[in-house]
Design an enzyme around this catalytic site. Structure first.
Site, PDB file in Angstrom:
ATOM      1  N   GLY A  10       0.695  -1.334   0.249  1.00  0.00           N
ATOM      2  CA  GLY A  10       0.043  -0.226   0.287  1.00  0.00           C
ATOM      3  C   GLY A  10       1.117   1.252   0.023  1.00  0.00           C
ATOM      4  O   GLY A  10       1.059   2.639  -0.846  1.00  0.00           O
ATOM      5  N   THR A  11       2.232   1.162   0.896  1.00  0.00           N
ATOM      6  CA  THR A  11       2.957   2.187   0.655  1.00  0.00           C
ATOM      7  C   THR A  11       3.427   2.502  -1.002  1.00  0.00           C
ATOM      8  O   THR A  11       3.227   3.623  -0.842  1.00  0.00           O
ATOM      9  CB  THR A  11       4.033   2.148   1.640  1.00  0.00           C
ATOM     10  OG1 THR A  11       3.572   2.107   3.207  1.00  0.00           O
ATOM     11  CG2 THR A  11       4.761   3.628   2.116  1.00  0.00           C
ATOM     12  N   ASN A  41      -6.272   4.397   9.941  1.00  0.00           N
ATOM     13  CA  ASN A  41      -6.174   3.315  10.555  1.00  0.00           C
ATOM     14  C   ASN A  41      -6.206   3.354  11.932  1.00  0.00           C
ATOM     15  O   ASN A  41      -6.427   2.249  12.437  1.00  0.00           O
ATOM     16  CB  ASN A  41      -4.879   3.137   9.864  1.00  0.00           C
ATOM     17  CG  ASN A  41      -4.189   3.116   9.975  1.00  0.00           C
ATOM     18  OD1 ASN A  41      -4.008   4.832   9.512  1.00  0.00           O
ATOM     19  ND2 ASN A  41      -3.242   3.692  10.157  1.00  0.00           N
ATOM     20  N   GLN A  62      -7.306   0.717   4.356  1.00  0.00           N
ATOM     21  CA  GLN A  62      -7.901  -0.025   5.633  1.00  0.00           C
ATOM     22  C   GLN A  62      -9.128  -0.216   5.368  1.00  0.00           C
ATOM     23  O   GLN A  62     -10.110  -1.257   6.054  1.00  0.00           O
ATOM     24  CB  GLN A  62      -7.878   0.729   6.903  1.00  0.00           C
ATOM     25  CG  GLN A  62      -6.480   1.052   7.585  1.00  0.00           C
ATOM     26  CD  GLN A  62      -5.957  -0.285   8.143  1.00  0.00           C
ATOM     27  OE1 GLN A  62      -7.262  -1.058   8.360  1.00  0.00           O
ATOM     28  NE2 GLN A  62      -5.172  -0.685   8.511  1.00  0.00           N
ATOM     29  N   SER A  76      -3.980  -2.695  -0.528  1.00  0.00           N
ATOM     30  CA  SER A  76      -2.197  -3.528  -0.166  1.00  0.00           C
ATOM     31  C   SER A  76      -3.342  -4.719   0.609  1.00  0.00           C
ATOM     32  O   SER A  76      -4.271  -5.029   0.926  1.00  0.00           O
ATOM     33  CB  SER A  76      -2.106  -2.907   1.306  1.00  0.00           C
ATOM     34  OG  SER A  76      -1.406  -3.617   1.790  1.00  0.00           O
ATOM     35  N   HIS A  79      -2.228  -7.113   2.496  1.00  0.00           N
ATOM     36  CA  HIS A  79      -2.057  -8.117   3.667  1.00  0.00           C
ATOM     37  C   HIS A  79      -3.423  -7.348   5.183  1.00  0.00           C
ATOM     38  O   HIS A  79      -3.123  -8.076   5.754  1.00  0.00           O
ATOM     39  CB  HIS A  79      -1.008  -8.029   3.992  1.00  0.00           C
ATOM     40  CG  HIS A  79       0.018  -6.767   4.659  1.00  0.00           C
ATOM     41  ND1 HIS A  79      -0.390  -6.090   5.584  1.00  0.00           N
ATOM     42  CD2 HIS A  79       0.475  -5.696   4.157  1.00  0.00           C
ATOM     43  CE1 HIS A  79       0.219  -5.256   6.430  1.00  0.00           C
ATOM     44  NE2 HIS A  79       0.841  -4.126   5.375  1.00  0.00           N
ATOM     45  N   CYS A 124       7.813   3.914  18.562  1.00  0.00           N
ATOM     46  CA  CYS A 124       9.266   4.340  18.966  1.00  0.00           C
ATOM     47  C   CYS A 124       9.554   4.726  17.484  1.00  0.00           C
ATOM     48  O   CYS A 124       9.703   4.071  16.527  1.00  0.00           O
ATOM     49  CB  CYS A 124       9.561   2.811  19.255  1.00  0.00           C
ATOM     50  SG  CYS A 124      11.393   2.922  20.162  1.00  0.00           S
TER      51      CYS A 124
HETATM   52  C1  LIG Z   1      -4.059   3.319   5.643  1.00  0.00           C
HETATM   53  C2  LIG Z   1      -3.264   2.602   6.035  1.00  0.00           C
HETATM   54  N1  LIG Z   1      -2.401   3.238   4.863  1.00  0.00           N
HETATM   55  C3  LIG Z   1      -1.490   2.551   4.180  1.00  0.00           C
HETATM   56  C4  LIG Z   1      -0.728   1.787   4.750  1.00  0.00           C
HETATM   57  C5  LIG Z   1       0.524   1.115   4.432  1.00  0.00           C
HETATM   58  O1  LIG Z   1       0.483  -0.456   4.036  1.00  0.00           O
HETATM   59  P1  LIG Z   1       2.095  -1.618   3.740  1.00  0.00           P
HETATM   60  O2  LIG Z   1       1.512  -1.878   4.226  1.00  0.00           O
HETATM   61  O3  LIG Z   1       0.828  -2.798   2.545  1.00  0.00           O
HETATM   62  O4  LIG Z   1       2.822  -0.329   3.105  1.00  0.00           O
HETATM   63  C6  LIG Z   1      -1.090   1.020   6.241  1.00  0.00           C
HETATM   64  C7  LIG Z   1      -0.763  -0.054   6.628  1.00  0.00           C
HETATM   65  O5  LIG Z   1      -0.486  -0.265   8.158  1.00  0.00           O
HETATM   66  C8  LIG Z   1      -2.294   1.486   6.805  1.00  0.00           C
HETATM   67  O6  LIG Z   1      -3.183   1.249   7.577  1.00  0.00           O
END
Ligand SMILES: Cc1ncc(COP(=O)(O)O)c(C=O)c1O
Length: 387
Positions: A71-72, A152, A180, A200, A202, A330
């Site tokens: 997703g990132t 999230n 999410q 994403s 996972h 952290c």
């Molecule tokens: C709202 C949101 N955007 C983006 C991401 C990032 O996704 P990924 O872990 O596939 O990079 C997350 C993951 O925690 C998320 O909760």
């Protein structure tokens, strides 16, 4: 010891049916989708078929779906990808919010160092963006808006349709992070009025290491990775066919059960919230009461009434076999309160005294009861009531 996983917003386990669908592509069906012989044709067909499946679930065209590693990466691809054309047009203003995921915030920060002006909108006490604030923030240089569909940390769902309509009216490219939200609430690119959308695998019981970016036809976007012609020349590198198959299978499954799971989660969340409120009077429920994902329940202990450290709470729950998230992270050795909770107006101590429970398809009411029992014991032990 019983093990209870209440951190499904962080990640989810692979669905056994997704694994089964992936297996042949990890073993005998290994051809390179770019090869023109039968081995390649076989995996090319699988890639196309699963891209189609994901496109259908989003109400998009197959040619608008681009696989990424996460997703990132999808968000980086979308925001950075449209930036050169926006700069050429002199549209160097981006609107986002203070409650976005780091994938969006850090990418915007980067773009801020490369010729863009960024407006970080405030959110209200529920973590929600007010569409009127977007209207007010738009100027003649605004080229891009990026706002998440559901948060999230607290689960709040933004008014993305209204914001999409504002973006369209002003001919501004609109990106949403639906990582999410997908599989929990309806996500259709036309209904939401988005031009770019990140997902994403996972988070929906698919494999880690694959995501996608939806790019509306006609949006000019620069290549993310240079090399071969994969992903229509925008993201080179031999495709991860097995993961694409697992992603599409997981997406299909979660969407198939979306409505019944929504009702089940709603029930779990309501019951957990009621019990928490009845047992702890200094508890604050984070996130919107109605416009919220039903699988996320974030609670803070009011620092004016009770001293408790969210990290210790989380660690103590972990020792009891219960996995949750805290409201802090952290960073370089020090504990920082969550930027989302701070943007919602929580003070630093209250933000740090936060835990997020996130339910999944395996979560039962028994798990919740068990967790609440431990929670009460731990709080008695490590919490210090002030009033
Ligand atoms: C709202 C949101 N955007 C983006 C991401 C990032 O996704 P990924 O872990 O596939 O990079 C997350 C993951 O925690 C998320 O909760």
């Amino acid at each position: 010891m019983r093990i209870i996983y209440l951190d499904n917003a962080a990640t989810t386990p692979l669905h056994p049916q997704a694994l089964e669908a992936m297996k042949p592509f990890l073993m005998e069906k290994f051809g390179n989708p770019s090869s023109i012989h039968s081995f390649g044709r076989e995996t090319r067909a699988a890639l196309d078929e699963n891209r189609d499946k994901l496109a259908r679930l989003l109400g998009a065209k197959s040619s608008e779906i681009f696989f990424t590693s996460s997703g990132t990466e999808a968000t980086n691809f979308g925001l950075k990808g449209v930036s050169p054309e926006l700069l050429r047009e002199g549209r160097n203003h981006i609107i986002t919010s203070k409650a976005e995921h780091h994938a969006t915030l850090e990418t915007c920060e980067y773009l801020g160092e490369h010729g863009f002006n960024i407006t970080y909108l405030d959110v209200d006490g529920y973590g929600m963006i007010n569409p009127d604030d977007i209207q007010k923030a738009i100027n003649q240089n605004t080229g891009l808006i990026s706002l998440m569909l559901a948060n999230n940390e607290v689960g709040t769902i933004n008014l993305i349709r209204e914001i999409g309509a504002i973006a369209k009216e002003n001919q501004i490219i609109f990106h949403t992070d639906a990582v999410q939200a997908f599989g929990k609430i309806p996500v259709n690119v036309d209904e939401l009025g988005v031009d770019l959308l990140s997902l994403s695998a996972h988070k929906i019981y698919g494999p880690k290491g694959i995501g996608l970016l939806y790019i509306r036809q006609g949006i000019e976007i620069e290549k993310l990775i240079h090399g071969g012609r994969q992903e229509r020349g925008r993201r080179a590198g031999t495709e991860n066919v097995a993961y694409a198959v697992g992603f599409a299978k997981a997406a299909d499954l979660i969407c198939e059960n979306r409505e019944s799971e929504y009702r089940r989660m709603k029930d779990l969340k309501n019951k957990m919230r009621e019990i928490l409120l009845s047992r702890f009077q200094y508890l604050i429920i984070n996130g919107h009461l109605t416009e919220s994902l039903q699988n996320i329940l974030s609670v803070s202990f009011d620092s004016e009434k009770m001293k408790i450290d969210g990290e210790s709470l989380m660690m103590n729950l972990d020792l009891a076999g219960i996995a949750v998230s805290s409201g802090s992270a952290c960073t370089s050795g020090s504990i920082k309160p969550s930027h989302v909770l701070m943007a919602m107006g929580r003070d630093e101590e209250t933000a740090k005294a936060t835990i997020r429970f996130s339910f999944g398809r395996a979560t039962t009411m028994e798990d919740i009861d068990y967790t609440l029992g431990y929670l009460e014991d731990i709080i008695k032990r490590i919490g210090k009531t002030i009033v």
